[in-house]
Motif scaffolding. Structure first.
Motif, PDB file in Angstrom:
ATOM      1  N   LEU A   1     -54.592   9.566 -28.656  1.00 44.49           N
ATOM      2  CA  LEU A   1     -54.181   8.641 -29.063  1.00 44.49           C
ATOM      3  C   LEU A   1     -53.688   8.717 -30.676  1.00 44.49           C
ATOM      4  O   LEU A   1     -53.572   9.491 -31.009  1.00 44.49           O
ATOM      5  CB  LEU A   1     -55.459   8.112 -28.961  1.00 44.49           C
ATOM      6  N   ASN A   2     -53.373   7.274 -30.313  1.00 45.26           N
ATOM      7  CA  ASN A   2     -52.298   6.588 -32.290  1.00 45.26           C
ATOM      8  C   ASN A   2     -54.453   6.725 -32.863  1.00 45.26           C
ATOM      9  O   ASN A   2     -55.081   5.428 -32.655  1.00 45.26           O
ATOM     10  CB  ASN A   2     -51.642   6.203 -32.328  1.00 45.26           C
ATOM     11  N   LEU A   3     -54.384   7.296 -34.257  1.00 44.82           N
ATOM     12  CA  LEU A   3     -55.819   6.577 -35.279  1.00 44.82           C
ATOM     13  C   LEU A   3     -55.651   5.137 -36.102  1.00 44.82           C
ATOM     14  O   LEU A   3     -54.751   5.581 -37.204  1.00 44.82           O
ATOM     15  CB  LEU A   3     -56.400   6.931 -35.015  1.00 44.82           C
ATOM     16  N   LEU A   4     -56.080   4.531 -36.132  1.00 39.85           N
ATOM     17  CA  LEU A   4     -55.761   4.038 -38.258  1.00 39.85           C
ATOM     18  C   LEU A   4     -57.020   2.982 -38.536  1.00 39.85           C
ATOM     19  O   LEU A   4     -57.816   2.641 -37.076  1.00 39.85           O
ATOM     20  CB  LEU A   4     -55.035   2.422 -37.054  1.00 39.85           C
ATOM     21  N   VAL A   5     -57.996   4.101 -38.980  1.00 41.53           N
ATOM     22  CA  VAL A   5     -58.480   3.812 -39.443  1.00 41.53           C
ATOM     23  C   VAL A   5     -58.315   3.075 -41.395  1.00 41.53           C
ATOM     24  O   VAL A   5     -58.151   4.049 -42.204  1.00 41.53           O
ATOM     25  CB  VAL A   5     -59.477   4.701 -39.487  1.00 41.53           C
ATOM     26  N   ALA A   6     -59.506   1.994 -41.376  1.00 36.49           N
ATOM     27  CA  ALA A   6     -60.018   0.414 -42.389  1.00 36.49           C
ATOM     28  C   ALA A   6     -60.810   1.273 -43.006  1.00 36.49           C
ATOM     29  O   ALA A   6     -62.328   0.481 -42.547  1.00 36.49           O
ATOM     30  CB  ALA A   6     -59.304  -0.658 -42.152  1.00 36.49           C
ATOM     31  N   PRO A   7     -61.148   2.558 -43.633  1.00 37.27           N
ATOM     32  CA  PRO A   7     -63.116   2.306 -44.417  1.00 37.27           C
ATOM     33  C   PRO A   7     -63.618   1.588 -45.003  1.00 37.27           C
ATOM     34  O   PRO A   7     -64.680   1.055 -45.037  1.00 37.27           O
ATOM     35  CB  PRO A   7     -62.422   3.666 -44.269  1.00 37.27           C
TER      36      PRO A   7
ATOM     37  N   VAL B   1     -68.454   2.199 -44.421  1.00 29.40           N
ATOM     38  CA  VAL B   1     -67.615   2.837 -45.109  1.00 29.40           C
ATOM     39  C   VAL B   1     -67.468   4.047 -44.871  1.00 29.40           C
ATOM     40  O   VAL B   1     -66.668   5.167 -44.496  1.00 29.40           O
ATOM     41  CB  VAL B   1     -67.632   2.370 -46.968  1.00 29.40           C
ATOM     42  N   HIS B   2     -68.982   5.173 -45.129  1.00 22.35           N
ATOM     43  CA  HIS B   2     -68.977   6.236 -44.990  1.00 22.35           C
ATOM     44  C   HIS B   2     -69.046   6.500 -43.956  1.00 22.35           C
ATOM     45  O   HIS B   2     -68.448   7.967 -43.705  1.00 22.35           O
ATOM     46  CB  HIS B   2     -70.115   7.183 -46.251  1.00 22.35           C
ATOM     47  N   GLY B   3     -69.517   6.589 -42.604  1.00 20.28           N
ATOM     48  CA  GLY B   3     -69.529   6.925 -41.007  1.00 20.28           C
ATOM     49  C   GLY B   3     -68.237   6.699 -40.916  1.00 20.28           C
ATOM     50  O   GLY B   3     -67.724   7.395 -40.428  1.00 20.28           O
ATOM     51  N   ALA B   4     -67.153   5.463 -41.090  1.00 20.04           N
ATOM     52  CA  ALA B   4     -65.960   5.664 -41.018  1.00 20.04           C
ATOM     53  C   ALA B   4     -65.511   6.415 -41.133  1.00 20.04           C
ATOM     54  O   ALA B   4     -63.916   7.581 -40.955  1.00 20.04           O
ATOM     55  CB  ALA B   4     -64.797   4.488 -41.043  1.00 20.04           C
ATOM     56  N   LEU B   5     -65.030   6.965 -42.585  1.00 22.11           N
ATOM     57  CA  LEU B   5     -64.309   8.204 -43.353  1.00 22.11           C
ATOM     58  C   LEU B   5     -64.932   9.780 -43.028  1.00 22.11           C
ATOM     59  O   LEU B   5     -64.279  10.746 -42.716  1.00 22.11           O
ATOM     60  CB  LEU B   5     -65.035   8.002 -44.830  1.00 22.11           C
ATOM     61  N   GLN B   6     -66.478   9.662 -42.842  1.00 16.94           N
ATOM     62  CA  GLN B   6     -66.730  10.794 -41.755  1.00 16.94           C
ATOM     63  C   GLN B   6     -66.203  11.379 -40.275  1.00 16.94           C
ATOM     64  O   GLN B   6     -66.026  12.080 -40.528  1.00 16.94           O
ATOM     65  CB  GLN B   6     -68.040  10.799 -41.369  1.00 16.94           C
TER      66      GLN B   6
END
Length: 313
Positions: A113-119, A95-100
Motif C-alpha cells: 500500500l501507499n502511506l501518507l503520514v502528516a504527523p 504527533v509522536h505516535g504517528a512518528l513512532q
C-alpha cells in the motif's frame, strides 16, 4: 446553571470579539519546540521516505513548514493509508505516535500500500500545548470547504488528489484532563455560551463514523490496543463524553457533518483514536505505542478485508 468560576477572558453570555481574542492570544506562550521535537525526527526519515512540504503557516513572527511523510516507491495500483496527528497541538501522543509508527512499522508495508503520514498538522498549537490555532479556531471543526483554519485547508489540499483512493484514514488524538479544566470552558466563553461540567473517560477509546461505522474494524483496533493500555469503560449512562457506547471503547460521530479531520476522505475504514495520557495507569511511552499499535491494527484489518478504492488512471 453551574457553579464553575467564569472564564478569565470575556463577559459571560457574550461571544468574544477582536479584543477578547487578542487578550487570549497574548496569554499563549511557547512551551516546546516543533523543530526540535518533530522536524528533527522527520529529517532522520528522509533517507527512507519522501518528505513533502505541503504548506506553511505564517504566524508572525513565526513561520511553520508543514510536512508529510510519503512512501518512496508509491504505486498507482495500490490503495493509500492516511495517518494524521497533531490536529490538536496539545495532544502529544498523536504527533509522536504517528512518528513512532513511521520509524518502527511503515517499511513493513512497502509494495502492499501507499502511506501518507502528516504527523503534526498544528505546529503553532503544538508549541503552545493548545487545542486551537493562533486565531482561536479549533482545526478539528474546520475540515470543510472554505475552511477558516489554514491547518485544515492545507491538509485538505494535500489529500485532494487521493481522496477517493484512500482505504484507511486513522486520525490520532487524545482526551485529556485539560479538556474539562481549560478547553471546554474556553470554548463556551469564546462562543458566549454556558459551560457545563462533563466527565473525562479513563482509558483509550475510538470515534467511528456514524455514516459508515465499520464495527468489526473498530473492534480489531480496540483488541490490539488493549494489549498496550486500558480501554475506557462507559459511564453510568452507557456513554463516553456524552455519546452512546456502541461496542466496548467505541462511540460514533457524523465526522463530515462536524468538520472533523476523519471526514476528509472517502475511505471505507476511518476512525479517530483517543488516548488518555493523564491516567495514573498509563505512561507517555504507552500512549505513543498505543497510537502506533492502533495504526498497525487498522492497516492489518483493512488488508485482510479489502474494500473498493479508485485506482489512478
Amino acid at each position: 446553571m453551574t457553579d464553575q468560576a467564569p472564564y478569565p477572558i470575556g463577559t459571560p453570555g457574550q461571544a468574544w470579539g477582536d479584543a477578547e481574542k487578542a487578550e487570549w492570544l497574548s496569554r499563549q506562550t511557547r512551551q516546546r519546540s516543533y523543530a526540535a521535537d518533530v522536524l528533527s525526527t522527520i529529517e532522520r526519515l528522509r533517507s527512507h521516505f519522501d518528505v513533502v512540504e505541503y504548506g506553511r503557516l505564517d504566524y508572525a513572527p513565526d513561520t511553520f513548514p508543514l510536512f508529510a511523510i510519503k512512501s518512496r516507491d508509491w504505486r498507482d495500483d495500490l490503495p493509500w493509508v492516511l495517518v494524521t496527528g497533531g490536529v490538536h497541538g496539545y495532544e502529544t501522543s498523536g504527533v509522536h505516535g504517528a512518528l513512532q509508527f513511521v520509524e518502527q512499522h511503515a517499511a513493513d508495508y512497502a509494495g502492499r500500500l501507499n502511506l501518507l503520514v502528516a504527523p503534526c498538522i498544528s505546529p503553532w498549537a503544538y508549541e503552545r500545548i493548545h487545542r486551537w490555532n493562533r486565531d482561536a479556531i479549533d482545526p478539528n471543526r474546520s475540515f470543510r470547504d472554505g475552511s477558516p483554519a489554514e491547518e485544515a485547508a492545507a491538509l485538505m489540499r494535500l489529500v485532494a488528489p487521493i481522496r477517493d483512493r484512500v482505504l484507511v484514514h486513522i486520525d490520532l488524538h487524545e482526551t485529556t484532563d485539560t479538556d474539562e479544566s481549560e478547553f471546554r470552558p474556553a470554548k463556551a466563553a469564546r462562543d458566549g455560551e454556558e459551560s457545563s461540567p462533563g466527565e473525562i473517560p479513563d482509558g483509550f477509546y475510538l470515534v467511528g463514523d456514524s455514516e459508515n461505522p465499520q464495527a468489526e474494524f473498530q473492534q480489531a483496533i480496540i483488541a490490539a490496543v488493549a494489549r498496550v493500555t486500558h480501554i475506557a469503560p462507559a459511564d453510568r449512562n452507557g456513554e463516553i463524553i456524552g455519546s452512546p457506547v456502541v461496542s466496548p471503547g467505541v462511540i460514533n460521530y457524523p465526522v463530515r457533518q462536524l468538520g472533523l479531520c476523519a471526514g476528509i476522505t472517502a475511505a471505507p475504514y476511518k476512525t479517530t483514536t483517543e488516548v488518555y495520557p493523564d491516567s495514573p495507569r498509563a505512561t507517555a511511552e504507552q500512549c505513543n505505542t498505543a497510537q502506533a499499535v492502533a495504526v498497525t491494527a487498522a492497516i492489518h484489518f483493512a488488508l485482510a478485508n479489502p474494500r473498493s478504492f479508485v485506482p489512478a488512471t
